[in-house]
Motif scaffolding. Structure first.
Motif, short mmCIF file in Angstrom:
data_model
loop_
_atom_site.label_atom_id
_atom_site.label_comp_id
_atom_site.label_asym_id
_atom_site.label_seq_id
_atom_site.Cartn_x
_atom_site.Cartn_y
_atom_site.Cartn_z
N ASP A 1 96.31 30.70 -31.27
CA ASP A 1 96.64 30.36 -29.95
C ASP A 1 95.36 30.83 -29.23
O ASP A 1 94.96 32.00 -28.94
CB ASP A 1 97.93 31.17 -29.43
CG ASP A 1 98.23 31.00 -27.87
OD1 ASP A 1 97.37 29.96 -27.45
OD2 ASP A 1 99.26 31.23 -27.49
N ASN A 2 94.66 30.03 -28.68
CA ASN A 2 93.27 30.20 -27.90
C ASN A 2 93.26 29.85 -26.56
O ASN A 2 92.37 29.54 -25.90
CB ASN A 2 92.18 29.66 -28.85
CG ASN A 2 90.71 30.59 -28.32
OD1 ASN A 2 90.91 31.44 -28.13
ND2 ASN A 2 89.79 29.58 -28.54
N GLY A 3 94.65 29.97 -25.80
CA GLY A 3 94.73 29.78 -24.66
C GLY A 3 94.86 28.32 -24.28
O GLY A 3 95.33 27.56 -25.17
N ALA B 1 93.69 25.22 -24.67
CA ALA B 1 92.80 24.65 -25.50
C ALA B 1 92.88 23.18 -25.07
O ALA B 1 91.74 22.38 -25.28
CB ALA B 1 93.01 24.83 -26.71
N PHE C 1 90.84 23.02 -21.79
CA PHE C 1 89.12 23.33 -21.85
C PHE C 1 88.84 22.98 -23.40
O PHE C 1 89.15 24.18 -24.23
CB PHE C 1 89.26 24.73 -21.16
CG PHE C 1 89.71 24.87 -19.87
CD1 PHE C 1 88.91 24.73 -19.01
CD2 PHE C 1 90.80 25.68 -19.67
CE1 PHE C 1 89.34 24.77 -17.61
CE2 PHE C 1 91.19 25.90 -18.56
CZ PHE C 1 90.45 25.60 -17.39
N GLU D 1 86.32 23.52 -24.70
CA GLU D 1 85.79 24.76 -25.30
C GLU D 1 86.23 25.64 -26.13
O GLU D 1 85.71 26.50 -27.10
CB GLU D 1 84.74 25.40 -24.24
CG GLU D 1 83.64 24.67 -23.51
CD GLU D 1 84.49 23.65 -22.18
OE1 GLU D 1 85.79 23.65 -21.99
OE2 GLU D 1 83.65 22.94 -21.45
N LEU D 2 87.58 25.75 -25.77
CA LEU D 2 88.33 26.56 -26.48
C LEU D 2 88.86 25.96 -27.92
O LEU D 2 89.68 26.71 -28.78
CB LEU D 2 89.61 27.11 -25.85
CG LEU D 2 89.29 27.51 -24.43
CD1 LEU D 2 90.59 27.96 -23.69
CD2 LEU D 2 88.69 28.99 -24.67
N GLN D 3 88.68 24.73 -28.14
CA GLN D 3 89.12 24.16 -29.20
C GLN D 3 87.96 24.52 -30.55
O GLN D 3 86.99 23.97 -30.48
CB GLN D 3 89.20 22.77 -29.12
CG GLN D 3 90.25 22.48 -28.14
CD GLN D 3 90.36 20.73 -27.98
OE1 GLN D 3 89.95 20.17 -28.90
NE2 GLN D 3 90.73 20.54 -26.75
N ASP E 1 98.92 23.13 -27.02
CA ASP E 1 97.66 24.01 -26.83
C ASP E 1 97.87 24.88 -28.20
O ASP E 1 96.92 25.96 -28.17
CB ASP E 1 98.25 25.06 -25.62
CG ASP E 1 97.84 24.49 -24.27
OD1 ASP E 1 96.86 23.62 -24.20
OD2 ASP E 1 98.51 24.56 -23.38
#
Length: 213
Positions: A59-61, A63, A66, A68-70, A79
């Motif tokens: 879980d990177n927020g 994603a 954004f 960039e979070l992937q 997400d």
């Protein structure tokens, strides 16, 4: 022409044992705590996800909102980022991650070359008449190929190669047996082969010789 299998010399057994002990000592002493490249960072994330949730996810927020979070080599569902790499290594390494973090994973990864050395020696002694052939091949495999270097990171290569070699060794051993014993060895070869492919897909072409046989 068939080559008579060799009986390893006593000194060869000692040399092989020293090699296995050295890999175990290296596994206990490994100091690294980080991944070295993008692929192996993906494995590290998958392992951490399995240790925390039982699934190879992170879980990177937000994603989806954004990009960039992937993370690379991850598949986005909602997400949640799912690891897209074969999962066997992640599940095997998860308990070691839970105990000692990434250092535990790296320690686990340094150990398979010792088991690989035994498999290489077994196969070589089967096809060579020289009493030192198996031990020599085992030392060369660890000293003159990339398998040792690939074990020093959170990557599945050393485990996949070890499973592939032992799958081949058991398949070869099954040829010397009849009835239920041959079937047990063949089953073991198939099981290890499946685990090898589930560890890294490159094991599939390595095992083509078994399918041809």
């Amino acid at each position: 022409m068939t080559v008579a299998a060799s009986r390893p010399a006593p000194g060869a057994r000692v040399a092989l044992g020293v090699l296995v002990v050295l890999t175990l000592v290296a596994a206990l002493a490994v100091p690294w705590r980080s991944a070295l490249n993008v692929d192996n960072r993906t494995y590290a994330d998958m392992i951490a996800g399995v240790a925390r949730t039982g699934l190879p996810i992170i879980d990177n927020g937000p994603a989806r909102q954004f990009p960039e979070l992937q993370a690379r080599w991850m598949t986005l569902r909602g997400d949640t980022l799912w690891g897209a790499l074969p999962p066997v290594f992640s599940y095997l390494a998860a308990p070691f991650y839970a105990l000692a973090g990434l250092r535990g994973v790296l320690a686990l990864n340094v150990a398979p070359p010792g088991v690989l050395a035994l498999g290489v020696a077994r196969l070589t002694d089967r096809t060579s008449s020289h009493p030192w052939a198996g031990a020599g091949a085992a030392w060369l495999t660890l000293a003159a190929t990339t398998v040792w270097g690939s074990s020093l990171d959170a990557s599945p290569y050393s485990l996949a190669i070890t499973l592939t070699v032992w799958s081949t060794a058991l398949a070869s051993d099954s040829l010397d047996r009849d009835g239920s014993a041959a079937r047990r060895y063949a089953f073991g070869a198939g099981l290890l082969g499946a685990l090898a492919v589930g560890t890294h897909l490159l094991s599939a072409p390595m095992l083509l010789c078994l399918f041809a046989a």
